[in-house]
Design a protein around this motif. Structure first.
Motif, PDB file in Angstrom:
ATOM      1  N   ARG A  71       0.836  -1.204   0.000  1.00  0.00           N
ATOM      2  CA  ARG A  71       0.000   0.000   0.000  1.00  0.00           C
ATOM      3  C   ARG A  71       0.868   1.250   0.000  1.00  0.00           C
ATOM      4  O   ARG A  71       0.602   2.223  -0.739  1.00  0.00           O
ATOM      5  N   ALA A  72       1.931   1.257   0.831  1.00  0.00           N
ATOM      6  CA  ALA A  72       2.821   2.413   0.884  1.00  0.00           C
ATOM      7  C   ALA A  72       3.479   2.661  -0.467  1.00  0.00           C
ATOM      8  O   ALA A  72       3.640   3.810  -0.903  1.00  0.00           O
ATOM      9  N   ALA A  73       3.865   1.575  -1.155  1.00  0.00           N
ATOM     10  CA  ALA A  73       4.472   1.710  -2.478  1.00  0.00           C
ATOM     11  C   ALA A  73       3.472   2.261  -3.482  1.00  0.00           C
ATOM     12  O   ALA A  73       3.823   3.090  -4.342  1.00  0.00           O
ATOM     13  N   ARG A  74       2.249   1.812  -3.372  1.00  0.00           N
ATOM     14  CA  ARG A  74       1.212   2.240  -4.328  1.00  0.00           C
ATOM     15  C   ARG A  74       0.864   3.716  -4.178  1.00  0.00           C
ATOM     16  O   ARG A  74       0.623   4.412  -5.160  1.00  0.00           O
ATOM     17  N   VAL A  75       0.841   4.210  -2.937  1.00  0.00           N
ATOM     18  CA  VAL A  75       0.430   5.612  -2.711  1.00  0.00           C
ATOM     19  C   VAL A  75       1.628   6.555  -2.611  1.00  0.00           C
ATOM     20  O   VAL A  75       1.442   7.777  -2.437  1.00  0.00           O
ATOM     21  N   GLY A  76       2.853   6.006  -2.697  1.00  0.00           N
ATOM     22  CA  GLY A  76       4.031   6.861  -2.650  1.00  0.00           C
ATOM     23  C   GLY A  76       4.436   7.292  -1.255  1.00  0.00           C
ATOM     24  O   GLY A  76       5.052   8.339  -1.077  1.00  0.00           O
ATOM     25  N   ASP A  77       4.116   6.487  -0.236  1.00  0.00           N
ATOM     26  CA  ASP A  77       4.452   6.810   1.145  1.00  0.00           C
ATOM     27  C   ASP A  77       5.871   6.328   1.436  1.00  0.00           C
ATOM     28  O   ASP A  77       6.096   5.190   1.876  1.00  0.00           O
ATOM     29  N   VAL A  78       6.851   7.216   1.196  1.00  0.00           N
ATOM     30  CA  VAL A  78       8.255   6.842   1.327  1.00  0.00           C
ATOM     31  C   VAL A  78       8.584   6.469   2.771  1.00  0.00           C
ATOM     32  O   VAL A  78       9.272   5.483   3.034  1.00  0.00           O
ATOM     33  N   ASN A  79       8.106   7.259   3.718  1.00  0.00           N
ATOM     34  CA  ASN A  79       8.380   6.943   5.128  1.00  0.00           C
ATOM     35  C   ASN A  79       7.754   5.606   5.529  1.00  0.00           C
ATOM     36  O   ASN A  79       8.325   4.836   6.303  1.00  0.00           O
ATOM     37  N   GLY A  80       6.544   5.343   4.996  1.00  0.00           N
ATOM     38  CA  GLY A  80       5.892   4.066   5.274  1.00  0.00           C
ATOM     39  C   GLY A  80       6.695   2.898   4.729  1.00  0.00           C
ATOM     40  O   GLY A  80       6.802   1.841   5.359  1.00  0.00           O
ATOM     41  N   ILE A  81       7.260   3.078   3.540  1.00  0.00           N
ATOM     42  CA  ILE A  81       8.092   2.028   2.932  1.00  0.00           C
ATOM     43  C   ILE A  81       9.290   1.732   3.827  1.00  0.00           C
ATOM     44  O   ILE A  81       9.600   0.576   4.134  1.00  0.00           O
ATOM     45  N   LYS A  82       9.967   2.815   4.247  1.00  0.00           N
ATOM     46  CA  LYS A  82      11.154   2.633   5.079  1.00  0.00           C
ATOM     47  C   LYS A  82      10.796   1.973   6.408  1.00  0.00           C
ATOM     48  O   LYS A  82      11.517   1.105   6.909  1.00  0.00           O
ATOM     49  N   SER A  83       9.655   2.377   6.986  1.00  0.00           N
ATOM     50  CA  SER A  83       9.228   1.813   8.267  1.00  0.00           C
ATOM     51  C   SER A  83       8.926   0.319   8.149  1.00  0.00           C
ATOM     52  O   SER A  83       9.354  -0.478   8.998  1.00  0.00           O
ATOM     53  N   CYS A  84       8.198  -0.056   7.091  1.00  0.00           N
ATOM     54  CA  CYS A  84       7.843  -1.480   6.905  1.00  0.00           C
ATOM     55  C   CYS A  84       9.077  -2.345   6.730  1.00  0.00           C
ATOM     56  O   CYS A  84       9.205  -3.413   7.334  1.00  0.00           O
ATOM     57  N   ILE A  85       9.994  -1.877   5.890  1.00  0.00           N
ATOM     58  CA  ILE A  85      11.209  -2.656   5.641  1.00  0.00           C
ATOM     59  C   ILE A  85      12.041  -2.737   6.913  1.00  0.00           C
ATOM     60  O   ILE A  85      12.622  -3.784   7.240  1.00  0.00           O
ATOM     61  N   GLY A  86      12.050  -1.638   7.676  1.00  0.00           N
ATOM     62  CA  GLY A  86      12.771  -1.637   8.943  1.00  0.00           C
ATOM     63  C   GLY A  86      12.201  -2.623   9.941  1.00  0.00           C
ATOM     64  O   GLY A  86      12.923  -3.169  10.785  1.00  0.00           O
ATOM     65  N   GLU A  87      10.890  -2.862   9.869  1.00  0.00           N
ATOM     66  CA  GLU A  87      10.242  -3.801  10.791  1.00  0.00           C
ATOM     67  C   GLU A  87      10.318  -5.245  10.308  1.00  0.00           C
ATOM     68  O   GLU A  87       9.873  -6.159  11.011  1.00  0.00           O
ATOM     69  N   GLY A  88      10.866  -5.454   9.114  1.00  0.00           N
ATOM     70  CA  GLY A  88      11.058  -6.826   8.649  1.00  0.00           C
ATOM     71  C   GLY A  88      10.316  -7.209   7.394  1.00  0.00           C
ATOM     72  O   GLY A  88      10.349  -8.368   6.979  1.00  0.00           O
ATOM     73  N   ALA A  89       9.629  -6.259   6.751  1.00  0.00           N
ATOM     74  CA  ALA A  89       8.915  -6.592   5.520  1.00  0.00           C
ATOM     75  C   ALA A  89       9.894  -6.964   4.421  1.00  0.00           C
ATOM     76  O   ALA A  89      10.990  -6.401   4.327  1.00  0.00           O
ATOM     77  N   ASN A  90       9.496  -7.893   3.581  1.00  0.00           N
ATOM     78  CA  ASN A  90      10.328  -8.355   2.476  1.00  0.00           C
ATOM     79  C   ASN A  90      10.152  -7.418   1.289  1.00  0.00           C
ATOM     80  O   ASN A  90       9.074  -7.343   0.706  1.00  0.00           O
ATOM     81  N   VAL A  91      11.223  -6.722   0.920  1.00  0.00           N
ATOM     82  CA  VAL A  91      11.128  -5.743  -0.159  1.00  0.00           C
ATOM     83  C   VAL A  91      10.754  -6.397  -1.489  1.00  0.00           C
ATOM     84  O   VAL A  91      10.180  -5.752  -2.376  1.00  0.00           O
ATOM     85  N   ASN A  92      11.036  -7.690  -1.622  1.00  0.00           N
ATOM     86  CA  ASN A  92      10.717  -8.404  -2.857  1.00  0.00           C
ATOM     87  C   ASN A  92       9.575  -9.405  -2.679  1.00  0.00           C
ATOM     88  O   ASN A  92       9.399 -10.312  -3.497  1.00  0.00           O
ATOM     89  N   GLY A  93       8.796  -9.238  -1.617  1.00  0.00           N
ATOM     90  CA  GLY A  93       7.654 -10.119  -1.397  1.00  0.00           C
ATOM     91  C   GLY A  93       6.592  -9.937  -2.473  1.00  0.00           C
ATOM     92  O   GLY A  93       6.320  -8.810  -2.918  1.00  0.00           O
ATOM     93  N   LYS A  94       5.990 -11.048  -2.893  1.00  0.00           N
ATOM     94  CA  LYS A  94       4.994 -11.007  -3.968  1.00  0.00           C
ATOM     95  C   LYS A  94       3.584 -11.178  -3.420  1.00  0.00           C
ATOM     96  O   LYS A  94       3.377 -11.858  -2.407  1.00  0.00           O
ATOM     97  N   ASP A  95       2.627 -10.561  -4.125  1.00  0.00           N
ATOM     98  CA  ASP A  95       1.230 -10.774  -3.765  1.00  0.00           C
ATOM     99  C   ASP A  95       0.686 -11.975  -4.520  1.00  0.00           C
ATOM    100  O   ASP A  95       1.440 -12.722  -5.151  1.00  0.00           O
ATOM    101  N   GLN A  96      -0.628 -12.159  -4.463  1.00  0.00           N
ATOM    102  CA  GLN A  96      -1.213 -13.344  -5.080  1.00  0.00           C
ATOM    103  C   GLN A  96      -1.071 -13.384  -6.597  1.00  0.00           C
ATOM    104  O   GLN A  96      -1.253 -14.426  -7.226  1.00  0.00           O
ATOM    105  N   ASN A  97      -0.743 -12.231  -7.207  1.00  0.00           N
ATOM    106  CA  ASN A  97      -0.546 -12.182  -8.663  1.00  0.00           C
ATOM    107  C   ASN A  97       0.915 -12.070  -9.046  1.00  0.00           C
ATOM    108  O   ASN A  97       1.236 -11.905 -10.223  1.00  0.00           O
ATOM    109  N   GLY A  98       1.784 -12.118  -8.049  1.00  0.00           N
ATOM    110  CA  GLY A  98       3.211 -12.072  -8.337  1.00  0.00           C
ATOM    111  C   GLY A  98       3.801 -10.674  -8.367  1.00  0.00           C
ATOM    112  O   GLY A  98       4.973 -10.512  -8.700  1.00  0.00           O
TER     113      GLY A  98
END
Length: 457
Positions: free
Chosen positions: A348-375
């Motif tokens: 969602r952060a990537a879709r809406v351009g929330d740069v701080n949200g992107i950094k926060s998610c990745i900092g908490e352990g989100a996979n930057v290359n994680g795929k959704d149900q459509n890849g």
């Protein structure tokens, strides 16, 4: 002369009962016509046996009974025998002390006249075979002798013990001799259930081939196999009992076998259950899905496997109104956060351009290359929406520039189709492979299939 005396039996049989004495009587006959014979009786284990007459004198051509007494013991000596030694007594007279002295020293005057094997009969002997690591060849020998002293009910009780102990050869022999393969224990459980709980695949196979039946409401055989992570056992049970719907049966907690395997993170068992039709969305009495339980235990592979089969379960609420992600947080299982929640937030952060949200998610352990149900990865989303700074940040955190979705499209394809020139150039500058089929003006459009973005707007 080959021998001086003759026994009326070739061996001695005793019914063995733990902690109790037992006895057997046999007869020896003096074969000498004119001379008395001294007799000495002994065994290999004198601490376990005694004789009413260990030393005696037999007149010519006379016979006498002898009694072997087995002393109390917790286990039978499986190999023993009575040794009959003899000696001629020309004068026909000898005291007990004379006989002891006569046999105390070896010499040509002593004859090893007979060896009478001792065999023990009864259920306590077979119980001993079940509880020890006796070699298979010896088990068969002792079993065949002991079985004659067992009743039908005793055979069935022994069959249960052998099944639980994992003695497949004894299980087979006890069934062949009349043990009831469909015996139920005090809780109504079958022998297959007991063997499965103990994890004895070879015993389960013997019982199945012998026609052992199960009661789906009581015999939670798949649950037992799941709990010990045995796909082989699951497979054997499914092939035998697939018409009983046991793969979807529930225990007293309302849990199916897939719940049990999810608790422990047994990914291969989870996959087996799913492959034979088990539901990934089934709820237990606390309204927990298998995903709830896998998340609670922090079992990442199991979490991802279950998500592949049912995306909506990540949002399912249990009885306490908690998602799988909430249970993972409660139990500090951070390695599953991304699959269960952070990946969604990052997309969602990537879709809406929330740069701080992107950094926060990745900092908490989100996979930057994680795929959704459509890849699609977050980079696909940011590129398609033309979020230049988001793309830049994602690339800086290791976003894969040439990753493809389920239709084979890269983030560059998404940027080009949407007409985002700057994003496309940035991606190319980071190594994106253009592979353009056509260039049209400033938009630098790529000829793509019309459904590239159908599900991502």
């Amino acid at each position: 002369m080959d021998r001086l005396v003759e026994a009326d039996v070739k061996g001695i049989e005793l019914v063995f009962i733990k902690g109790q004495k037992s006895s057997a009587t046999f007869t020896l006959t003096n074969l000498m016509h004119t001379m008395s014979v001294a007799v000495s009786l002994s065994t290999k284990t004198p601490s376990l046996f005694s004789f009413h007459q260990p030393f005696s004198l037999l007149p010519p051509l006379s016979s006498s009974p002898y009694t072997l007494l087995s002393l109390p013991s917790d286990q039978p000596p499986l190999t023993d025998a009575i040794t009959v030694k003899t000696s001629m007594v020309p004068l026909g007279k000898a005291t007990l002390d004379d006989l002891r002295r006569r046999f105390s020293k070896p010499g040509p005057h002593i004859f090893n006249d007979a060896t009478l094997p001792i065999s023990f009969l009864g259920p306590h002997v077979i119980e001993h075979l079940i509880s020890t690591n006796t070699q298979a060849s010896d088990i068969n020998l002792f079993f065949n002798k002991a079985i004659s002293g067992c009743s039908g009910n005793q055979l069935t009780v022994l069959l249960k013990s052998a099944a639980v102990a994992g003695k497949a050869d004894l299980v087979r022999s006890l069934i062949d001799h009349g043990g009831d393969v469909n015996h139920k224990d005090s809780n109504g459980r079958s022998l297959v259930s007991l063997a499965a709980e103990a994890g004895h695949l070879d015993v389960v196979n013997v019982l199945i081939s012998s026609g052992c039946e199960i009661d789906n409401s009581i015999d939670h055989v798949f649950h037992y196999a799941a709990a010990i992570n045995s796909v082989d056992l699951m497979d054997a049970l499914f092939r035998a009992y697939k018409n009983t719907n046991s793969i979807d049966s529930v225990d007293f907690h309302g849990r199916s076998p897939i719940h049990i395997s999810a608790i422990h993170g047994y990914i291969q068992v989870v996959r087996f259950c799913l492959s034979v039709g088990a539901s990934p969305d089934v709820l237990d009495i606390n309204k927990c899905t298998p995903l709830h339980l896998a998340a609670k235990g922090g079992h990442l592979d199991t979490v991802e496997c279950l998500l592949e089969l049912s995306n909506y379960t990540k949002y399912a609420l249990n009885k306490q109104r908690k998602t799988a992600f909430a249970l993972a947080v409660e139990n500090d299982c951070s390695k599953v956060y991304d699959s269960l929640h952070l990946g969604d937030v990052l997309n969602r952060a990537a879709r809406v351009g929330d740069v701080n949200g992107i950094k926060s998610c990745i900092g908490e352990g989100a996979n930057v290359n994680g795929k959704d149900q459509n890849g699609w990865t977050p980079l696909h989303r940011a590129a398609f929406k033309g979020k230049l700074e988001s793309v830049r940040v994602l690339l800086g955190y290791g976003g894969e520039v040439n990753v493809v979705d389920d239709n084979g499209y890269t983030p560059l394809h998404c940027a080009a189709e949407a007409g985002h020139v700057e994003v496309a150039l940035l991606l190319i500058g980071h190594g994106a492979k253009a592979n353009l089929k056509s260039l049209k003006g400033m938009g630098m459009e790529i000829a793509l299939k019309s459904n590239c973005s159908k599900n991502h707007r």
